[in-house]
Design a protein around this motif. Structure first.
Motif, PDB file in Angstrom:
ATOM      1  N   LEU A 282     -24.588 -35.783  41.066  1.00  0.00           N
ATOM      2  CA  LEU A 282     -23.916 -35.725  42.361  1.00  0.00           C
ATOM      3  C   LEU A 282     -24.711 -34.861  43.331  1.00  0.00           C
ATOM      4  CD1 LEU A 282     -20.190 -35.189  41.305  1.00  0.00           C
ATOM      5  CD2 LEU A 282     -21.323 -37.322  41.904  1.00  0.00           C
ATOM      6  N   PRO A 283     -24.705 -35.225  44.604  1.00  0.00           N
ATOM      7  CA  PRO A 283     -25.397 -34.380  45.584  1.00  0.00           C
ATOM      8  C   PRO A 283     -24.613 -33.105  45.848  1.00  0.00           C
ATOM      9  CG  PRO A 283     -24.227 -36.134  46.699  1.00  0.00           C
ATOM     10  CD  PRO A 283     -24.092 -36.394  45.222  1.00  0.00           C
ATOM     11  N   ALA A 284     -25.291 -32.064  46.266  1.00  0.00           N
ATOM     12  CA  ALA A 284     -24.589 -30.844  46.678  1.00  0.00           C
ATOM     13  C   ALA A 284     -23.865 -31.130  47.987  1.00  0.00           C
ATOM     14  CB  ALA A 284     -25.587 -29.714  46.861  1.00  0.00           C
ATOM     15  N   CYS A 285     -22.645 -30.616  48.127  1.00  0.00           N
ATOM     16  CA  CYS A 285     -21.860 -30.868  49.339  1.00  0.00           C
ATOM     17  C   CYS A 285     -22.587 -30.358  50.581  1.00  0.00           C
ATOM     18  CB  CYS A 285     -20.488 -30.222  49.222  1.00  0.00           C
ATOM     19  SG  CYS A 285     -19.445 -30.895  47.892  1.00  0.00           S
ATOM     20  N   SER A 286     -23.332 -29.257  50.431  1.00  0.00           N
ATOM     21  CA  SER A 286     -24.032 -28.679  51.570  1.00  0.00           C
ATOM     22  C   SER A 286     -25.235 -29.507  52.002  1.00  0.00           C
ATOM     23  CB  SER A 286     -24.493 -27.258  51.238  1.00  0.00           C
ATOM     24  OG  SER A 286     -25.413 -27.277  50.149  1.00  0.00           O
ATOM     25  N   GLU A 287     -25.619 -30.510  51.174  1.00  0.00           N
ATOM     26  CA  GLU A 287     -26.764 -31.349  51.501  1.00  0.00           C
ATOM     27  C   GLU A 287     -26.352 -32.736  51.967  1.00  0.00           C
ATOM     28  OE1 GLU A 287     -29.000 -31.392  47.923  1.00  0.00           O
ATOM     29  OE2 GLU A 287     -29.594 -29.280  48.032  1.00  0.00           O
ATOM     30  N   VAL A 288     -25.043 -32.998  51.970  1.00  0.00           N
ATOM     31  CA  VAL A 288     -24.557 -34.330  52.325  1.00  0.00           C
ATOM     32  C   VAL A 288     -24.668 -34.542  53.832  1.00  0.00           C
ATOM     33  CG1 VAL A 288     -22.500 -35.782  52.474  1.00  0.00           C
ATOM     34  CG2 VAL A 288     -23.007 -34.546  50.359  1.00  0.00           C
ATOM     35  N   LYS A 289     -25.140 -35.716  54.212  1.00  0.00           N
ATOM     36  CA  LYS A 289     -25.184 -36.113  55.609  1.00  0.00           C
ATOM     37  C   LYS A 289     -24.861 -37.604  55.672  1.00  0.00           C
ATOM     38  CE  LYS A 289     -28.351 -36.695  59.540  1.00  0.00           C
ATOM     39  NZ  LYS A 289     -28.344 -38.183  59.461  1.00  0.00           N
ATOM     40  N   PHE A 290     -23.803 -37.959  56.398  1.00  0.00           N
ATOM     41  CA  PHE A 290     -23.371 -39.346  56.459  1.00  0.00           C
ATOM     42  C   PHE A 290     -24.011 -40.065  57.641  1.00  0.00           C
ATOM     43  CE2 PHE A 290     -19.362 -37.292  54.728  1.00  0.00           C
ATOM     44  CZ  PHE A 290     -19.698 -37.539  53.410  1.00  0.00           C
ATOM     45  N   ASP A 291     -24.555 -41.252  57.382  1.00  0.00           N
ATOM     46  CA  ASP A 291     -25.049 -42.103  58.465  1.00  0.00           C
ATOM     47  C   ASP A 291     -23.897 -42.824  59.156  1.00  0.00           C
ATOM     48  OD1 ASP A 291     -27.690 -41.440  57.802  1.00  0.00           O
ATOM     49  OD2 ASP A 291     -27.800 -43.064  56.339  1.00  0.00           O
ATOM     50  N   ALA A 292     -22.857 -43.142  58.377  1.00  0.00           N
ATOM     51  CA  ALA A 292     -21.697 -43.856  58.916  1.00  0.00           C
ATOM     52  C   ALA A 292     -20.519 -43.650  57.986  1.00  0.00           C
ATOM     53  CB  ALA A 292     -22.003 -45.341  59.069  1.00  0.00           C
ATOM     54  N   VAL A 293     -19.309 -43.702  58.549  1.00  0.00           N
ATOM     55  CA  VAL A 293     -18.071 -43.593  57.781  1.00  0.00           C
ATOM     56  C   VAL A 293     -17.054 -44.530  58.411  1.00  0.00           C
ATOM     57  CG1 VAL A 293     -16.274 -42.074  56.875  1.00  0.00           C
ATOM     58  CG2 VAL A 293     -18.544 -41.148  57.345  1.00  0.00           C
TER      59      VAL A 293
ATOM     60  N   GLN B 179     -13.541 -29.297  76.835  1.00  0.00           N
ATOM     61  CA  GLN B 179     -12.398 -29.007  75.971  1.00  0.00           C
ATOM     62  C   GLN B 179     -12.658 -27.784  75.086  1.00  0.00           C
ATOM     63  OE1 GLN B 179      -9.493 -30.730  76.281  1.00  0.00           O
ATOM     64  NE2 GLN B 179     -10.559 -31.706  77.998  1.00  0.00           N
ATOM     65  N   VAL B 180     -11.575 -27.311  74.472  1.00  0.00           N
ATOM     66  CA  VAL B 180     -11.654 -26.116  73.623  1.00  0.00           C
ATOM     67  C   VAL B 180     -12.552 -26.398  72.415  1.00  0.00           C
ATOM     68  CG1 VAL B 180     -10.332 -24.501  72.212  1.00  0.00           C
ATOM     69  CG2 VAL B 180      -9.351 -25.401  74.345  1.00  0.00           C
ATOM     70  N   GLU B 181     -13.425 -25.470  72.114  1.00  0.00           N
ATOM     71  CA  GLU B 181     -14.356 -25.637  71.003  1.00  0.00           C
ATOM     72  C   GLU B 181     -13.623 -25.581  69.668  1.00  0.00           C
ATOM     73  OE1 GLU B 181     -18.533 -23.693  69.301  1.00  0.00           O
ATOM     74  OE2 GLU B 181     -17.519 -22.856  71.062  1.00  0.00           O
ATOM     75  N   ARG B 182     -13.983 -26.459  68.774  1.00  0.00           N
ATOM     76  CA  ARG B 182     -13.415 -26.475  67.430  1.00  0.00           C
ATOM     77  C   ARG B 182     -14.375 -25.794  66.459  1.00  0.00           C
ATOM     78  NH1 ARG B 182      -9.795 -28.405  70.149  1.00  0.00           N
ATOM     79  NH2 ARG B 182      -8.332 -30.036  69.527  1.00  0.00           N
ATOM     80  N   MET B 183     -13.792 -25.236  65.398  1.00  0.00           N
ATOM     81  CA  MET B 183     -14.607 -24.647  64.344  1.00  0.00           C
ATOM     82  C   MET B 183     -14.912 -25.716  63.302  1.00  0.00           C
ATOM     83  SD  MET B 183     -15.255 -21.601  65.220  1.00  0.00           S
ATOM     84  CE  MET B 183     -15.913 -20.961  63.670  1.00  0.00           C
ATOM     85  N   PRO B 184     -16.156 -25.788  62.821  1.00  0.00           N
ATOM     86  CA  PRO B 184     -16.487 -26.816  61.826  1.00  0.00           C
ATOM     87  C   PRO B 184     -15.919 -26.481  60.454  1.00  0.00           C
ATOM     88  CG  PRO B 184     -18.362 -25.376  62.187  1.00  0.00           C
ATOM     89  CD  PRO B 184     -17.309 -24.952  63.178  1.00  0.00           C
ATOM     90  N   SER B 185     -15.689 -27.527  59.668  1.00  0.00           N
ATOM     91  CA  SER B 185     -15.262 -27.387  58.283  1.00  0.00           C
ATOM     92  C   SER B 185     -16.320 -28.026  57.389  1.00  0.00           C
ATOM     93  CB  SER B 185     -13.914 -28.075  58.052  1.00  0.00           C
ATOM     94  OG  SER B 185     -12.912 -27.506  58.854  1.00  0.00           O
ATOM     95  N   PRO B 186     -16.583 -27.451  56.225  1.00  0.00           N
ATOM     96  CA  PRO B 186     -17.603 -28.021  55.347  1.00  0.00           C
ATOM     97  C   PRO B 186     -17.077 -29.235  54.590  1.00  0.00           C
ATOM     98  CG  PRO B 186     -16.625 -26.089  54.331  1.00  0.00           C
ATOM     99  CD  PRO B 186     -16.014 -26.197  55.695  1.00  0.00           C
ATOM    100  N   ILE B 187     -17.951 -30.177  54.315  1.00  0.00           N
ATOM    101  CA  ILE B 187     -17.605 -31.290  53.426  1.00  0.00           C
ATOM    102  C   ILE B 187     -17.385 -30.725  52.027  1.00  0.00           C
ATOM    103  CG2 ILE B 187     -18.517 -33.392  52.358  1.00  0.00           C
ATOM    104  CD1 ILE B 187     -20.026 -33.894  54.972  1.00  0.00           C
ATOM    105  N   THR B 188     -16.315 -31.141  51.369  1.00  0.00           N
ATOM    106  CA  THR B 188     -15.949 -30.610  50.057  1.00  0.00           C
ATOM    107  C   THR B 188     -15.741 -31.745  49.062  1.00  0.00           C
ATOM    108  OG1 THR B 188     -13.570 -30.656  50.490  1.00  0.00           O
ATOM    109  CG2 THR B 188     -14.783 -28.679  51.197  1.00  0.00           C
ATOM    110  N   PRO B 189     -15.692 -31.439  47.750  1.00  0.00           N
ATOM    111  CA  PRO B 189     -15.449 -32.474  46.742  1.00  0.00           C
ATOM    112  C   PRO B 189     -14.103 -33.192  46.891  1.00  0.00           C
ATOM    113  CG  PRO B 189     -16.362 -30.507  45.724  1.00  0.00           C
ATOM    114  CD  PRO B 189     -16.027 -30.138  47.136  1.00  0.00           C
ATOM    115  N   SER B 190     -13.143 -32.578  47.604  1.00  0.00           N
ATOM    116  CA  SER B 190     -11.861 -33.242  47.804  1.00  0.00           C
ATOM    117  C   SER B 190     -11.976 -34.416  48.758  1.00  0.00           C
ATOM    118  CB  SER B 190     -10.828 -32.241  48.332  1.00  0.00           C
ATOM    119  OG  SER B 190     -11.214 -31.749  49.610  1.00  0.00           O
ATOM    120  N   MET B 191     -13.047 -34.455  49.542  1.00  0.00           N
ATOM    121  CA  MET B 191     -13.258 -35.532  50.503  1.00  0.00           C
ATOM    122  C   MET B 191     -14.017 -36.688  49.876  1.00  0.00           C
ATOM    123  SD  MET B 191     -15.132 -35.249  54.219  1.00  0.00           S
ATOM    124  CE  MET B 191     -13.921 -34.050  54.726  1.00  0.00           C
TER     125      MET B 191
END
Length: 429
Positions: free
Chosen positions: A237-248, A411-423
Motif C-alpha cells: 500500500l502507498p503511504a497516505c502522505s504520498e498519495v496524490k489523486f489525478d481524479a475522484v 471566502q474564509v480559508e479552510r484548514m486542510p485535512s490529511p488523506i487517511t486509511p479511513s478514506m
C-alpha cells in the motif's frame, strides 16, 4: 460365567474408550488447521453482509483474502461443514437482503450478522423450490448482471438459474464451465473454482473468457507469498502522505473511484482487497491515466487531454457510441483540465483549470460555460462532491466545503485535512 464376564466387558470397554480418546483439543486444532496457500479446494465462498469474503474448507473459515483460518462454529452457530454459500441480493426486501445462506447436505441455514434466523435451518427445496440439495456451489447475480435478482446454483455439470422474485428455476448446462467446487462474484465478474484454480464466466450465457484461464487462486484471491501480485499487482500500500489523486468520482451505486496514474482504487463496494487496478481493466479505451472525472445521470465522464469519454454506469461500464469527443464539442471548454466534479441532483459540471472554475450547464444544448469563478486555491488535483459536501484534493491533503459558493478567493480559508486509511487504502507513515 456372568460374574466373570461382566468385569471382562467393563475392562474391554474401558480399553476401547481409552484408546479412542482424542488428543487435547488445542493440539488437534493446531494440527488440523489447513493453510490456504497449500492449494486447497474450497467448499464454498461468499461475501458477508459487509462485503468481506468468506472462504470455507471442511470445518474452517477464512475471513478476507489473507489471514489465518478459524473454526466455522466460532462465527456461525449450528453448522460446521459448508457445501455451498451465497449472499442474497434483493434490495426491495428487508427480510432477506444481504443475508448469508449456507448449505449443508439437504439443509439451508440463513444468517444475518452471523446470527441464525428464526425458522432455519430448512430443507433446500422448501426455501428454494426446484433447486436440488447436496449442492456444489452457489453465487448471487443481481439485476443488471442477470435479467432479475437471481442465484446461480451449481451441481455437477448442471446450473440452476433461480429467479428470486418469482421463485422459478431454469436448469442449464454450460459446456464451457467446468464443474464448480465453489463460485464467487467479485468486481461484477463471476468466477468458478475447481480446486485451487478458477475460471471466469458470463453469468447469463455461461461463456468462459478463453486464453487466460484457468488461473491459480493463490496468485489472485489468496494473498500467498511467491505467487505474484495477483489482481492489481503488488499488494504494497502507498503511504497516505504520498498519495496524490489525478481524479475522484462516485457513482449512483455508492462506489467512489480514486484514479492515480494508470491505476484506480474502488471504495464502497464491499471489497476487502485494497489493491489498485489498471484503469483499462474497467475502462479499456482509456490508457495511461485520466486528468479529471465526474458522474452525472448514470454516466461517468472521464477527461483525458482534450477528449471526453462518457460511460454508461451499471454492472459493467460501457463506452457510449460516438465517444470520445473533444472537450470543446462536449463541454464547451478548451483543455487541459485539472479537476472536475458534479454534485448529486445538480445539472452543473464544475471544470477546474488552474485557479479558475468554469460552470457548464449539462442540461443545455450546446453546452457552454455559464459562470467562471476565481478560486482561493491556485492548484487543485481532483475534486469530489457528494451528500456530505465537497472535497478539493491538493497533494496528500483535502479541503472540505459545504457548497460551491464557498470556493471563491474571498471566502474564509479552510484548514486542510490529511488523506487517511479511513478514506482509501493507504498506510500511515
Amino acid at each position: 460365567m456372568t460374574q466373570l464376564f461382566l468385569p471382562l466387558c467393563v475392562a474391554c470397554l474401558a480399553l476401547v474408550f481409552t484408546s479412542a480418546a482424542p488428543p487435547p483439543t488445542t493440539q488437534t486444532a493446531e494440527v488440523a488447521i489447513p493453510d490456504r496457500c497449500d492449494g486447497i479446494e474450497f467448499d464454498a465462498i461468499t461475501p458477508d453482509e459487509q462485503g468481506k469474503h468468506l472462504f470455507f474448507k471442511d470445518g474452517f473459515l477464512w475471513k478476507g483474502f489473507r489471514g489465518p483460518a478459524q473454526r466455522v462454529a466460532e462465527s456461525f452457530s449450528d453448522i460446521g461443514r459448508v457445501d455451498a454459500a451465497f449472499r442474497m441480493h434483493r434490495e426491495g426486501s428487508t427480510e432477506d437482503h444481504d443475508h448469508v445462506y449456507l448449505f449443508q447436505d439437504e439443509m439451508v441455514f440463513r444468517y444475518f450478522n452471523q446470527t441464525l434466523q428464526e425458522g432455519f435451518p430448512k430443507k433446500v427445496e422448501q426455501e428454494f423450490p426446484g433447486v436440488p440439495c447436496h449442492l456444489d456451489a452457489a453465487v448471487e447475480c443481481p439485476k443488471g448482471e442477470c435479467s432479475a435478482d437471481s442465484v446461480l446454483f451449481f451441481k455437477g455439470s448442471e446450473v440452476y438459474h433461480y429467479d428470486v422474485a418469482t421463485r422459478t428455476v431454469k436448469k442449464k448446462v454450460w459446456p464451457q464451465v467446468p464443474p464448480c467446487t465453489s463460485a464467487i462474484r467479485w468486481m461484477e465478474h463471476y468466477y468458478c473454482f475447481q480446486g485451487h484454480n478458477f475460471t471466469r464466466f458470463h453469468p447469463v450465457t455461461g461463456v468462459v473468457v478463453v486464453g487466460a484461464y484457468p488461473k491459480d487462486a493463490r496468485a489472485y484471491f489468496m494473498g500467498c507469498p511467491n505467487y505474484g501480485g495477483g489482481f492489481g499487482g503488488a499488494h504494497e500500500l502507498p503511504a497516505c502522505s504520498e498519495v496524490k489523486f489525478d481524479a475522484v468520482t462516485s457513482d449512483n451505486a455508492g462506489r467512489t473511484y480514486y484514479f492515480t496514474g494508470s491505476r484506480y482504487q474502488s471504495v464502497g463496494t464491499g471489497l476487502d482487497d485494497p489493491r489498485a487496478f489498471p484503469i483499462t481493466r474497467t475502462w479499456p479505451e482509456v490508457a495511461g491515466g485520466v486528468d479529471a472525472a465526474f458522474s452525472y445521470q448514470d454516466k461517468m465522464y472521464l477527461i483525458k487531454g482534450d477528449q471526453v469519454f462518457i460511460y454508461l454506469s451499471g454492472a459493467h461500464y460501457s463506452l457510449i457510441e460516438g465517444y470520445p469527443k473533444t472537450l470543446q464539442e462536449e463541454l464547451g471548454v478548451q483543455g487541459p483540465v485539472d479537476a472536475a466534479f458534479a454534485c448529486p441532483g445538480d445539472h452543473t459540471a464544475h471544470i477546474i483549470q488552474g485557479d479558475q472554475m468554469k460552470d457548464v450547464d449539462l442540461s443545455a444544448t450546446p453546452r457552454t460555460v455559464t459562470k467562471a469563478t476565481t478560486l482561493r486555491h491556485a492548484k487543485v488535483d481532483s475534486a469530489l462532491c457528494g451528500p456530505d459536501g465537497l472535497k478539493l484534493f491538493v497533494g496528500s491533503s483535502y479541503y472540505e466545503y459545504t457548497a460551491t459558493s464557498e470556493l471563491g478567493a474571498g471566502q474564509v480559508e479552510r484548514m486542510p485535512s490529511p488523506i487517511t486509511p479511513s478514506m482509501m487504502a493507504c498506510r500511515r507513515d
